[in-house]
Design a protein around this motif. Structure first.
Motif, PDB file in Angstrom:
ATOM      1  N   MET A   1       0.839  -1.193   0.000  1.00 32.50           N
ATOM      2  CA  MET A   1       0.000   0.000   0.000  1.00 32.50           C
ATOM      3  C   MET A   1       0.877   1.247   0.000  1.00 32.50           C
ATOM      4  O   MET A   1       1.874   1.306   0.707  1.00 32.50           O
ATOM      5  CB  MET A   1      -0.899   0.024   1.244  1.00 32.50           C
ATOM      6  CG  MET A   1      -2.040  -0.961   1.233  1.00 32.50           C
ATOM      7  SD  MET A   1      -3.076  -0.869   2.712  1.00 32.50           S
ATOM      8  CE  MET A   1      -4.055   0.568   2.364  1.00 32.50           C
ATOM      9  N   SER A   5      -2.637   5.578   0.365  1.00 37.23           N
ATOM     10  CA  SER A   5      -3.652   4.564   0.664  1.00 37.23           C
ATOM     11  C   SER A   5      -3.741   4.297   2.161  1.00 37.23           C
ATOM     12  O   SER A   5      -4.839   4.158   2.713  1.00 37.23           O
ATOM     13  CB  SER A   5      -3.337   3.255  -0.057  1.00 37.23           C
ATOM     14  OG  SER A   5      -3.505   3.417  -1.442  1.00 37.23           O
ATOM     15  N   ALA A   9      -7.038   4.990   4.377  1.00 39.90           N
ATOM     16  CA  ALA A   9      -7.629   3.924   5.193  1.00 39.90           C
ATOM     17  C   ALA A   9      -7.675   4.341   6.666  1.00 39.90           C
ATOM     18  O   ALA A   9      -8.662   4.068   7.367  1.00 39.90           O
ATOM     19  CB  ALA A   9      -6.837   2.631   5.029  1.00 39.90           C
ATOM     20  N   ASP A  52      -9.311   1.311  -0.517  1.00 37.44           N
ATOM     21  CA  ASP A  52      -8.774   1.656   0.797  1.00 37.44           C
ATOM     22  C   ASP A  52      -9.880   1.688   1.850  1.00 37.44           C
ATOM     23  O   ASP A  52      -9.627   1.496   3.037  1.00 37.44           O
ATOM     24  CB  ASP A  52      -8.070   3.018   0.750  1.00 37.44           C
ATOM     25  CG  ASP A  52      -6.964   3.052  -0.280  1.00 37.44           C
ATOM     26  OD1 ASP A  52      -6.352   1.995  -0.536  1.00 37.44           O
ATOM     27  OD2 ASP A  52      -6.715   4.137  -0.850  1.00 37.44           O
TER      28      ASP A  52
END
Length: 190
Positions: A1, A5, A9, A52
């Motif tokens: 990631m 991202s 998230a 995400d």
């Protein structure tokens, strides 16, 4: 990631956990219990825009459910909600992401996942925390797991459907018109 991202998230996880806990603290058991309207589930619409959100929503649900153990005193049985409730959010968000090209159908993911998974463990958790009858009825939970599952299937599913379609669908349409989400929009707005 990528770092972008991870940040996305993390923000989604924080928003989900915070909104769940705010509802619980100020509106009682609206986010937990046999009849649920977990308003934070509206954030599942973010899975229409980015993968995400799947990670963020799941992590946010874990955080909220762990915090609920401390706030509600469910003890070790609260881990049922941490594991299976978070799994329901994961499955629902993943289905939403996979079916994002059809937003109205994609939003069924959280509805079906929560309606099927949550009622499977909820009777055990409710009895442990002092709920011995189904709300608004005099129907006892003792020895009636199947009935409570069917009740939970209907009540949890209805609550999730209200959140996803009355709040979530209009929210997703609105988000798709904003500069940040416009390029990620499944609605293909101009």
């Amino acid at each position: 990631m990528s770092s972008k991202s991870i940040a996305r998230a993390g923000v989604i996880a924080a928003a989900y956990a915070a909104s769940t806990l705010v509802v619980m603290i100020f509106l009682g058991n609206l986010a937990w219990g046999p009849v649920q309207f977990r308003v934070s589930e509206v954030l599942c619409v973010l899975a229409l825009f980015t993968p995400d959100a799947v990670v963020g929503l799941t992590l946010g649900c874990v955080i909220a459910n762990v915090a609920n153990i401390a706030l509600s005193g469910t003890g070790a049985l609260g881990m049922l909600d941490v594991v299976f409730g978070s799994a329901a959010t994961l499955v629902g968000a993943l289905v939403t992401w996979k079916l994002r090209r059809h937003p109205a159908v994609a939003l069924l993911g959280p509805v079906i996942a929560n309606a099927c998974i949550v009622p499977a463990y909820l009777p055990i958790l409710l009895q442990a925390t002092g709920f011995y009858t189904i709300p608004f009825t005099s129907i006892a939970l003792d020895g009636s797991w199947l009935f409570m599952y069917v009740f939970g299937l209907a009540s949890t599913g209805a609550g999730e459907a209200v959140i996803m379609y009355v709040l979530g669908y209009p929210l997703s349409r609105s988000l798709s018109r904003t500069p940040y989400f416009k390029d990620m929009s499944p609605f293909h707005c101009k």
